[in-house]
Design an enzyme around this catalytic site. Structure first.
Site, short mmCIF file in Angstrom:
data_model
loop_
_atom_site.label_atom_id
_atom_site.label_comp_id
_atom_site.label_asym_id
_atom_site.label_seq_id
_atom_site.Cartn_x
_atom_site.Cartn_y
_atom_site.Cartn_z
N THR A 321 40.59 49.36 53.27
CA THR A 321 41.55 48.90 54.06
C THR A 321 43.15 49.50 53.45
O THR A 321 43.13 49.20 52.27
CB THR A 321 41.78 47.52 54.50
OG1 THR A 321 42.97 47.38 55.29
CG2 THR A 321 42.09 46.65 53.03
N HIS A 373 32.80 36.37 43.85
CA HIS A 373 32.50 36.38 42.21
C HIS A 373 31.11 35.54 42.06
O HIS A 373 30.58 35.57 41.24
CB HIS A 373 33.41 35.30 41.77
CG HIS A 373 33.82 35.56 40.30
ND1 HIS A 373 32.84 36.22 39.48
CD2 HIS A 373 34.78 34.86 39.63
CE1 HIS A 373 33.49 36.15 38.27
NE2 HIS A 373 34.60 35.48 38.01
#
Length: 402
Positions: A321, A373
């Protein structure tokens, strides 16, 4: 005479229903075969429903804002024989209601088009002066009266606005329903926040080598490939090479399994009038920079025109993006599920940096990698981002794949 149905097209398997966004035709309007009648919006794309044949809109069953499902009846149209379409176009199947006395007194001075306009705008036929033969009221006569009334209303409104002296009196609000795309984006953002352990790491890249390369070869590149040389093709190439070195970032979580993808389908965030979408460029590792630039341009145009398909938006292993095109200096992009990571590019700004012990002004850009994560450790995320940085600062390595 027979009818043909206007129905909702087949929706994708993952889409339960859709919303009627806009009817391009009203009851009584002439339609031509393949002409777009109505737009249907899902949470992914906007679908156009065309006319199956020439005819006239007979009824609208599902108005704008209605929720519909696959193969649902939206309206009906009268199917006319060849040669009758033009004639019937001026006379709606559902005739406008005019006072009986007006019809009786002016039947010989009104054409079909003029009669319809008078009914639509609730005009008094006796107040309209005809300019046609024998005092016949033409379409232009009716349109002139409509324009005169509109001007009168506008003038009155302007006068009323000048009378208001208190600033508080002009405070207004506008309430509009969310589009299905915007609602879906909101749901996905909350879903990511609640279902992933998202973390963002940052770095910065000196864009001077790429900017010099573009300046040197941009004109020749465009002449040879018929497309401009932008920054995004460099970003895509650098990301693909970094994904090869850190395959976990190209992976995704599926239940208790980790799915490693041995292909490189990159989603590119594109801003459209209906919201942010992420069409996919497939097999980026096999594409040249010119092919990447052409595909990005084509997808951006389709997004702007509302022509993106479900296939255009399906899949993708990693998202890029570029908030820098809007001036963003730094941000923390949100992961595009089920992907595990997203790379945010930002505005290129001249900043003082230390190079070989000396302060120099260089065009710098911040990079931001948001990742899940649960799947990606800090070592892999930082290594991936450093690899992207190094490849962009030495673009020759992109060609040599080193």
């Amino acid at each position: 005479m027979s009818n043909f149905d206007i129905i909702t097209p087949d929706l994708p398997e993952s889409v339960a229903d859709a919303t009627v966004v806009k009817w391009h035709k009203a009851v009584g309007d002439k339609v031509r075969r393949d002409e777009v009648l109505v737009e249907i919006e899902t949470d992914k794309v906007v679908l156009e429903v065309p006319a199956l044949n020439d005819g006239i809109i007979e009824s609208i069953i599902e108005p704008e804002g209605a929720t519909v499902v696959s193969k649902q009846l939206l309206g009906k149209a009268a199917l006319l024989p060849v040669g009758e379409v033009t004639v019937r176009a001026e006379t709606p199947t559902v005739a406008p209601q005019i006072e009986d006395s007006a019809v009786a007194s002016s039947a010989d001075t009104l054409g079909p088009a003029a009669r319809r306009l008078i009914a639509e705008h609730d005009l008094n036929v006796n107040e309209i002066k005809g300019s046609g033969v024998s005092g016949r009221i033409t379409r232009e006569d009716v349109e002139a009266v409509i324009a005169q009334k509109a001007a009168s209303v506008a003038a009155k409104s302007a006068v009323e606005n000048t009378v208001i002296s208190s600033p508080a009196a002009v405070r207004t609000e506008k309430r509009v329903p969310m589009t299905r795309l915007r609602k879906r984006v909101a749901e996905r953002l909350l879903e990511v926040k609640n279902s992933t352990a998202m973390l963002t790491t940052f770095n910065e890249v000196d864009m001077q080598p790429i900017m010099q390369l573009r300046k040197k070869y941009a004109e020749k590149f465009e002449k040879q490939h018929d497309t401009r040389l932008g920054f995004m093709s460099f970003y895509v190439k650098a990301v693909v090479e970094a994904l090869k070195r850190y395959p976990v970032i190209n992976a995704s979580i599926d239940g208790d399994d980790i799915v490693y993808h041995n292909y490189f389908d990159i989603s590119i965030a594109v801003s459209t009038p209906r919201g942010l979408v992420t069409p996919v460029i497939r097999n980026c590792d096999k594409l040249s920079m010119a092919e990447i630039e052409r595909q990005i341009k084509a997808l951006a145009e389709k997004g702007r025109d509302g022509k993106l398909t479900v296939d255009d938006l399906t899949g993708g292993n990693f998202t890029i993006t570029n908030g820098g095109v809007f001036g963003s200096l730094m941000s923390t992009p949100i992961i595009n599920p089920p992907q595990a990571a997203i790379l945010g590019m930002h505005a290129i700004k001249d900043r003082p940096v230390a190079i070989d012990g000396q302060v120099a002004i260089r065009p710098m850009m911040y990079l931001a990698l948001s990742y899940d994560h649960r799947l990606i450790d800090g070592k892999d995320s930082v290594g991936f981002l450093v690899t992207v940085k190094e490849l962009l600062e030495d673009p020759t390595r992109l060609l040599l794949e080193i």
